[in-house]
Design a protein around this motif. Structure first.
Motif, PDB file in Angstrom:
ATOM      1  N   ARG A  72      17.365  -7.308  -2.094  1.00 43.99           N
ATOM      2  CA  ARG A  72      16.293  -8.206  -2.477  1.00 43.99           C
ATOM      3  C   ARG A  72      14.939  -7.525  -2.313  1.00 43.99           C
ATOM      4  NH1 ARG A  72      17.855 -14.052   0.268  1.00 43.99           N
ATOM      5  NH2 ARG A  72      19.809 -14.396  -0.893  1.00 43.99           N
ATOM      6  N   ALA A  73      14.034  -7.830  -3.231  1.00 44.45           N
ATOM      7  CA  ALA A  73      12.682  -7.286  -3.119  1.00 44.45           C
ATOM      8  C   ALA A  73      11.971  -7.948  -1.946  1.00 44.45           C
ATOM      9  CB  ALA A  73      11.916  -7.538  -4.415  1.00 44.45           C
ATOM     10  N   ALA A  74      11.054  -7.221  -1.347  1.00 49.61           N
ATOM     11  CA  ALA A  74      10.285  -7.775  -0.241  1.00 49.61           C
ATOM     12  C   ALA A  74       9.487  -8.979  -0.716  1.00 49.61           C
ATOM     13  CB  ALA A  74       9.344  -6.717   0.319  1.00 49.61           C
ATOM     14  N   SER A  75       9.354  -9.952   0.148  1.00 52.77           N
ATOM     15  CA  SER A  75       8.589 -11.152  -0.199  1.00 52.77           C
ATOM     16  C   SER A  75       7.113 -10.800  -0.341  1.00 52.77           C
ATOM     17  CB  SER A  75       8.755 -12.218   0.877  1.00 52.77           C
ATOM     18  OG  SER A  75       8.197 -11.771   2.105  1.00 52.77           O
ATOM     19  N   LEU A  76       6.361 -11.690  -0.981  1.00 49.52           N
ATOM     20  CA  LEU A  76       4.927 -11.461  -1.159  1.00 49.52           C
ATOM     21  C   LEU A  76       4.231 -11.325   0.192  1.00 49.52           C
ATOM     22  CD1 LEU A  76       2.422 -11.264  -2.927  1.00 49.52           C
ATOM     23  CD2 LEU A  76       2.291 -13.770  -2.921  1.00 49.52           C
ATOM     24  N   ALA A  77       4.629 -12.141   1.154  1.00 54.29           N
ATOM     25  CA  ALA A  77       4.006 -12.073   2.474  1.00 54.29           C
ATOM     26  C   ALA A  77       4.206 -10.702   3.112  1.00 54.29           C
ATOM     27  CB  ALA A  77       4.572 -13.167   3.378  1.00 54.29           C
ATOM     28  N   ARG A  78       5.422 -10.149   2.987  1.00 54.99           N
ATOM     29  CA  ARG A  78       5.688  -8.830   3.566  1.00 54.99           C
ATOM     30  C   ARG A  78       4.904  -7.747   2.827  1.00 54.99           C
ATOM     31  NH1 ARG A  78      11.896  -7.535   4.542  1.00 54.99           N
ATOM     32  NH2 ARG A  78      10.847  -5.689   5.402  1.00 54.99           N
ATOM     33  N   ARG A  79       4.784  -7.879   1.527  1.00 58.03           N
ATOM     34  CA  ARG A  79       4.013  -6.892   0.772  1.00 58.03           C
ATOM     35  C   ARG A  79       2.538  -6.934   1.174  1.00 58.03           C
ATOM     36  NH1 ARG A  79       7.316  -8.906  -3.587  1.00 58.03           N
ATOM     37  NH2 ARG A  79       5.571 -10.073  -4.484  1.00 58.03           N
ATOM     38  N   VAL A  80       2.000  -8.141   1.332  1.00 56.03           N
ATOM     39  CA  VAL A  80       0.593  -8.282   1.725  1.00 56.03           C
ATOM     40  C   VAL A  80       0.374  -7.726   3.125  1.00 56.03           C
ATOM     41  CG1 VAL A  80      -1.209  -9.951   2.289  1.00 56.03           C
ATOM     42  CG2 VAL A  80       0.126 -10.227   0.197  1.00 56.03           C
ATOM     43  N   LEU A  81       1.288  -8.020   4.055  1.00 55.33           N
ATOM     44  CA  LEU A  81       1.157  -7.512   5.418  1.00 55.33           C
ATOM     45  C   LEU A  81       1.246  -5.990   5.451  1.00 55.33           C
ATOM     46  CD1 LEU A  81       3.257 -10.111   7.456  1.00 55.33           C
ATOM     47  CD2 LEU A  81       0.767  -9.818   7.447  1.00 55.33           C
ATOM     48  N   ALA A  82       2.119  -5.422   4.632  1.00 56.73           N
ATOM     49  CA  ALA A  82       2.225  -3.962   4.579  1.00 56.73           C
ATOM     50  C   ALA A  82       0.932  -3.342   4.057  1.00 56.73           C
ATOM     51  CB  ALA A  82       3.405  -3.563   3.692  1.00 56.73           C
ATOM     52  N   GLN A  83       0.360  -3.965   3.030  1.00 51.32           N
ATOM     53  CA  GLN A  83      -0.907  -3.467   2.494  1.00 51.32           C
ATOM     54  C   GLN A  83      -2.023  -3.622   3.525  1.00 51.32           C
ATOM     55  OE1 GLN A  83      -1.405  -1.804  -0.207  1.00 51.32           O
ATOM     56  NE2 GLN A  83      -3.638  -1.676  -0.029  1.00 51.32           N
ATOM     57  N   ALA A  84      -2.036  -4.752   4.236  1.00 45.76           N
ATOM     58  CA  ALA A  84      -3.054  -4.974   5.268  1.00 45.76           C
ATOM     59  C   ALA A  84      -2.942  -3.928   6.370  1.00 45.76           C
ATOM     60  CB  ALA A  84      -2.917  -6.381   5.849  1.00 45.76           C
ATOM     61  N   ARG A  85      -1.704  -3.599   6.754  1.00 43.86           N
ATOM     62  CA  ARG A  85      -1.500  -2.586   7.786  1.00 43.86           C
ATOM     63  C   ARG A  85      -2.009  -1.223   7.312  1.00 43.86           C
ATOM     64  NH1 ARG A  85       3.629  -2.561   7.752  1.00 43.86           N
ATOM     65  NH2 ARG A  85       3.794  -4.506   8.942  1.00 43.86           N
ATOM     66  N   PHE A  86      -1.723  -0.910   6.069  1.00 49.71           N
ATOM     67  CA  PHE A  86      -2.193   0.362   5.512  1.00 49.71           C
ATOM     68  C   PHE A  86      -3.715   0.408   5.462  1.00 49.71           C
ATOM     69  CE2 PHE A  86      -3.715   2.601   1.699  1.00 49.71           C
ATOM     70  CZ  PHE A  86      -3.292   3.890   1.996  1.00 49.71           C
ATOM     71  N   GLU A  87      -4.336  -0.668   4.989  1.00 53.64           N
ATOM     72  CA  GLU A  87      -5.796  -0.719   4.888  1.00 53.64           C
ATOM     73  C   GLU A  87      -6.433  -0.615   6.270  1.00 53.64           C
ATOM     74  OE1 GLU A  87      -7.837  -1.247   2.170  1.00 53.64           O
ATOM     75  OE2 GLU A  87      -6.417  -1.707   0.571  1.00 53.64           O
ATOM     76  N   THR A  88      -5.850  -1.293   7.245  1.00 54.75           N
ATOM     77  CA  THR A  88      -6.395  -1.267   8.605  1.00 54.75           C
ATOM     78  C   THR A  88      -6.350   0.134   9.181  1.00 54.75           C
ATOM     79  OG1 THR A  88      -5.677  -3.560   8.988  1.00 54.75           O
ATOM     80  CG2 THR A  88      -6.180  -2.218  10.919  1.00 54.75           C
ATOM     81  N   MET A  89      -5.209   0.798   9.068  1.00 55.42           N
ATOM     82  CA  MET A  89      -5.068   2.138   9.622  1.00 55.42           C
ATOM     83  C   MET A  89      -5.979   3.126   8.903  1.00 55.42           C
ATOM     84  SD  MET A  89      -3.162   1.499  12.060  1.00 55.42           S
ATOM     85  CE  MET A  89      -3.130   3.191  12.655  1.00 55.42           C
ATOM     86  N   THR A  90      -6.158   2.933   7.606  1.00 56.71           N
ATOM     87  CA  THR A  90      -7.061   3.814   6.857  1.00 56.71           C
ATOM     88  C   THR A  90      -8.488   3.692   7.370  1.00 56.71           C
ATOM     89  OG1 THR A  90      -5.681   3.644   4.864  1.00 56.71           O
ATOM     90  CG2 THR A  90      -7.959   4.361   4.568  1.00 56.71           C
ATOM     91  N   MET A  91      -8.910   2.468   7.676  1.00 58.67           N
ATOM     92  CA  MET A  91     -10.273   2.257   8.150  1.00 58.67           C
ATOM     93  C   MET A  91     -10.490   2.830   9.547  1.00 58.67           C
ATOM     94  SD  MET A  91     -10.927  -1.636   6.735  1.00 58.67           S
ATOM     95  CE  MET A  91     -12.621  -1.742   7.310  1.00 58.67           C
ATOM     96  N   VAL A  92      -9.546   2.601  10.453  1.00 62.98           N
ATOM     97  CA  VAL A  92      -9.775   3.012  11.840  1.00 62.98           C
ATOM     98  C   VAL A  92      -9.512   4.502  12.064  1.00 62.98           C
ATOM     99  CG1 VAL A  92      -9.234   0.712  12.702  1.00 62.98           C
ATOM    100  CG2 VAL A  92      -7.411   2.408  12.546  1.00 62.98           C
ATOM    101  N   ARG A  93      -8.795   5.150  11.147  1.00 58.99           N
ATOM    102  CA  ARG A  93      -8.522   6.578  11.309  1.00 58.99           C
ATOM    103  C   ARG A  93      -9.576   7.463  10.666  1.00 58.99           C
ATOM    104  NH1 ARG A  93      -1.976   6.861  10.039  1.00 58.99           N
ATOM    105  NH2 ARG A  93      -1.281   6.056  12.075  1.00 58.99           N
ATOM    106  N   ASN A  94     -10.442   6.874   9.855  1.00 60.52           N
ATOM    107  CA  ASN A  94     -11.476   7.639   9.173  1.00 60.52           C
ATOM    108  C   ASN A  94     -12.660   7.842  10.114  1.00 60.52           C
ATOM    109  OD1 ASN A  94     -14.029   7.886   7.478  1.00 60.52           O
ATOM    110  ND2 ASN A  94     -12.463   8.105   5.895  1.00 60.52           N
ATOM    111  N   GLY A  95     -13.075   9.093  10.292  1.00 54.18           N
ATOM    112  CA  GLY A  95     -14.149   9.385  11.229  1.00 54.18           C
ATOM    113  C   GLY A  95     -15.458   8.716  10.874  1.00 54.18           C
ATOM    114  N   GLU A  96     -15.835   8.763   9.595  1.00 60.25           N
ATOM    115  CA  GLU A  96     -17.077   8.128   9.168  1.00 60.25           C
ATOM    116  C   GLU A  96     -17.010   6.617   9.335  1.00 60.25           C
ATOM    117  OE1 GLU A  96     -17.901   9.348   5.218  1.00 60.25           O
ATOM    118  OE2 GLU A  96     -18.144  11.464   5.715  1.00 60.25           O
ATOM    119  N   GLN A  97     -15.859   6.036   9.012  1.00 62.68           N
ATOM    120  CA  GLN A  97     -15.683   4.607   9.191  1.00 62.68           C
ATOM    121  C   GLN A  97     -15.749   4.233  10.664  1.00 62.68           C
ATOM    122  OE1 GLN A  97     -15.709   2.480   6.795  1.00 62.68           O
ATOM    123  NE2 GLN A  97     -14.135   2.782   5.261  1.00 62.68           N
TER     124      GLN A  97
END
Length: 266
Positions: free
Chosen positions: A19-44
């Protein structure tokens, strides 16, 4: 004669039948990716954490906010509301806006919008990432502020949370509007200039009422001033000014309506 017993299939389920991941799981995965991208960037990280904390320490070490102290309020008590608004400006407005602008330039938004995540899921993931980063900022600022003498009431802390969510929603809409209509380089320049202007004279650190005459009236209608006034009233007076909430709500509605209409994915 009894019917043969049914046996369960052994081994992993074939990939084609998963089964494909539910919309909620897809959104949470994207949120996790966006969060880590922001906090790992030195300028950010400089924009999201270091500058607000340095501003907090500087404001409590000088007498710049002394004219706005009432009763037994400490310098930290007066400084923290503005610093929290500054955190929202850094994460929801400048940080996410700049990241979105360059994602749009490199075609990332176009590809993500065609995946099962969809455009709505992508925006939802960005919003959740902003709230996650804001929560981390709140905890860090609170820890430093408590060390500097901040003494908020539990009720004020709880009341500040929905206010900060509204402020984040407002400035996310404004940041995405700029990122979705200007080129990446122009987005970077505009967001940084506006961040400095709002932080210095937009009613964030210093109340709009401290500005002279007509300028005070004009700045008072900005979402930054409404956010600063709302948080200051929340922490220092234990109230939530309805007028400031209305101003923020209007800006939020207008910014998201304009973003939906004008945002370009490529």
């Amino acid at each position: 004669m009894s019917a043969p017993a049914q046996t369960a299939a052994s081994g992993p389920e074939p990939a084609g039948r998963r089964r494909a991941a539910s919309l909620a799981r897809r959104v949470l995965a994207q949120a996790r990716f966006e969060t880590m991208t922001m906090v790992r960037n030195g300028e950010q990280l400089l924009l999201l954490v270091i500058l607000p904390v340095l501003a907090l320490v500087a404001l409590t070490a000088t007498d710049l906010l002394d004219p706005y102290r009432t009763g037994d309020a400490s310098r930290a008590d007066v400084a923290v509301p503005g610093i929290l608004v500054l955190c929202v400006l850094s994460s929801a407005f400048s940080g996410q806006g700049i990241q979105t602008g360059f994602d749009r330039r490199y075609g990332v938004l176009r590809y993500l919008s065609t995946t099962p995540l969809g455009r709505g899921g992508l925006i939802a993931g960005k919003l959740l990432a902003i709230l996650a980063v804001l929560a981390l900022q709140y905890l860090l600022v609170a820890a430093v502020a408590l060390w500097l003498g901040w003494d908020p009431s539990p009720g004020a802390v709880l009341s500040s949370l929905p206010l900060l969510v509204l402020v984040a929603l407002t400035f996310t809409g404004l940041g995405l509007l700029i990122a979705g209509t200007l080129r990446a380089e122009a987005t970077l320049a505009v967001l940084n200039v506006v961040w400095v202007a709002l932080a210095a004279g937009g009613g964030v650190i210093f109340p709009a009422a401290s500005l002279p005459g007509w300028l005070s009236w004009l700045v008072g209608w900005l979402p930054s001033a409404a956010a600063g006034d709302a948080l200051r009233a929340c922490f220092l007076e234990g109230t939530v000014p309805v007028a400031s909430v209305i101003v923020l709500a209007v800006w939020a509605g207008l910014s998201w309506a304009a973003t939906v209409k004008c945002f370009k994915w490529v």
